[in-house]
Motif scaffolding. Structure first.
Motif, PDB file in Angstrom:
ATOM      1  N   LYS A 180       8.787  66.252  68.194  1.00 50.31           N
ATOM      2  CA  LYS A 180       9.455  67.493  67.817  1.00 50.31           C
ATOM      3  C   LYS A 180      10.456  67.203  66.708  1.00 50.31           C
ATOM      4  CE  LYS A 180       9.270  69.412  72.466  1.00 50.31           C
ATOM      5  NZ  LYS A 180      10.069  69.876  73.607  1.00 50.31           N
ATOM      6  N   VAL A 181      10.589  68.163  65.811  1.00 48.49           N
ATOM      7  CA  VAL A 181      11.521  68.030  64.695  1.00 48.49           C
ATOM      8  C   VAL A 181      12.257  69.353  64.541  1.00 48.49           C
ATOM      9  CG1 VAL A 181      11.689  67.718  62.200  1.00 48.49           C
ATOM     10  CG2 VAL A 181      10.060  66.380  63.476  1.00 48.49           C
ATOM     11  N   GLY A 182      13.551  69.284  64.302  1.00 46.73           N
ATOM     12  CA  GLY A 182      14.329  70.487  64.019  1.00 46.73           C
ATOM     13  C   GLY A 182      14.079  70.940  62.595  1.00 46.73           C
ATOM     14  N   MET A 183      14.143  72.238  62.369  1.00 49.34           N
ATOM     15  CA  MET A 183      13.887  72.803  61.056  1.00 49.34           C
ATOM     16  C   MET A 183      14.801  72.195  59.986  1.00 49.34           C
ATOM     17  SD  MET A 183      14.157  76.804  60.002  1.00 49.34           S
ATOM     18  CE  MET A 183      13.000  77.335  61.227  1.00 49.34           C
ATOM     19  N   LEU A 184      16.037  71.941  60.340  1.00 50.21           N
ATOM     20  CA  LEU A 184      16.995  71.411  59.377  1.00 50.21           C
ATOM     21  C   LEU A 184      16.853  69.913  59.150  1.00 50.21           C
ATOM     22  CD1 LEU A 184      20.107  73.444  60.518  1.00 50.21           C
ATOM     23  CD2 LEU A 184      18.538  73.943  58.649  1.00 50.21           C
ATOM     24  N   GLU A 185      16.056  69.238  59.957  1.00 47.45           N
ATOM     25  CA  GLU A 185      15.850  67.803  59.801  1.00 47.45           C
ATOM     26  C   GLU A 185      14.740  67.477  58.810  1.00 47.45           C
ATOM     27  OE1 GLU A 185      16.234  65.443  63.723  1.00 47.45           O
ATOM     28  OE2 GLU A 185      15.404  67.414  64.265  1.00 47.45           O
ATOM     29  N   ILE A 186      13.928  68.448  58.469  1.00 43.20           N
ATOM     30  CA  ILE A 186      12.749  68.195  57.648  1.00 43.20           C
ATOM     31  C   ILE A 186      13.119  67.571  56.309  1.00 43.20           C
ATOM     32  CG2 ILE A 186      10.846  69.304  56.412  1.00 43.20           C
ATOM     33  CD1 ILE A 186      10.619  71.256  58.736  1.00 43.20           C
ATOM     34  N   ALA A 187      14.087  68.119  55.611  1.00 46.19           N
ATOM     35  CA  ALA A 187      14.479  67.604  54.292  1.00 46.19           C
ATOM     36  C   ALA A 187      14.973  66.168  54.385  1.00 46.19           C
ATOM     37  CB  ALA A 187      15.533  68.497  53.670  1.00 46.19           C
ATOM     38  N   LYS A 188      15.713  65.849  55.446  1.00 48.72           N
ATOM     39  CA  LYS A 188      16.229  64.490  55.611  1.00 48.72           C
ATOM     40  C   LYS A 188      15.082  63.509  55.873  1.00 48.72           C
ATOM     41  CE  LYS A 188      18.252  63.132  59.401  1.00 48.72           C
ATOM     42  NZ  LYS A 188      19.171  62.954  60.524  1.00 48.72           N
TER      43      LYS A 188
END
Length: 116
Positions: free
Chosen positions: A98-106
């Motif tokens: 699972k990945v948070g939406m705000l973690e994608i760019a990082k």
């Protein structure tokens, strides 16, 4: 008081006379096209396999990831900020389920190689 209002009338008359705001010069627009996050950069082999290109911009990668998420319905319906990763996304997101939406760019930034 009259001076203040008279000055405003003069400014308003100039504004109403058709003073247009000019667009940036073509040279400036061309420079902005290939700068910052829209500049194509070389990517890692895992990202290259995901996007199908050896060089792509950061915004282009994010768009491709969201296309994949929407196409395969990987957003958690009860928590829209959470993305459930399939095997293709796990290859670029460090094997996470699972990945948070705000973690994608990082997480994506590690796949951009520094140009020589």
């Amino acid at each position: 008081m009259a001076r203040v209002l008279g000055g405003c009338r003069a400014l308003m008359a100039a504004a109403n006379a058709g003073a247009k705001v000019e667009a940036p010069a073509p040279k400036v627009a061309a420079k902005l096209k290939n700068a910052g996050i829209v500049k194509p950069l070389p990517v890692s082999p895992a990202m290259e396999k995901f996007v199908g290109a050896s060089e792509i911009s950061r915004t282009g990668v994010i768009k491709k990831i969201w296309e994949h998420i929407k196409l395969n319905q990987l957003q958690n319906p009860s928590n829209k900020r959470e993305i459930r990763c399939d095997e293709k996304l796990k290859s670029i997101f460090e094997g996470r389920d699972k990945v948070g939406m705000l973690e994608i760019a990082k997480l994506v930034s590690a796949h951009f190689l520094k140009p020589n």
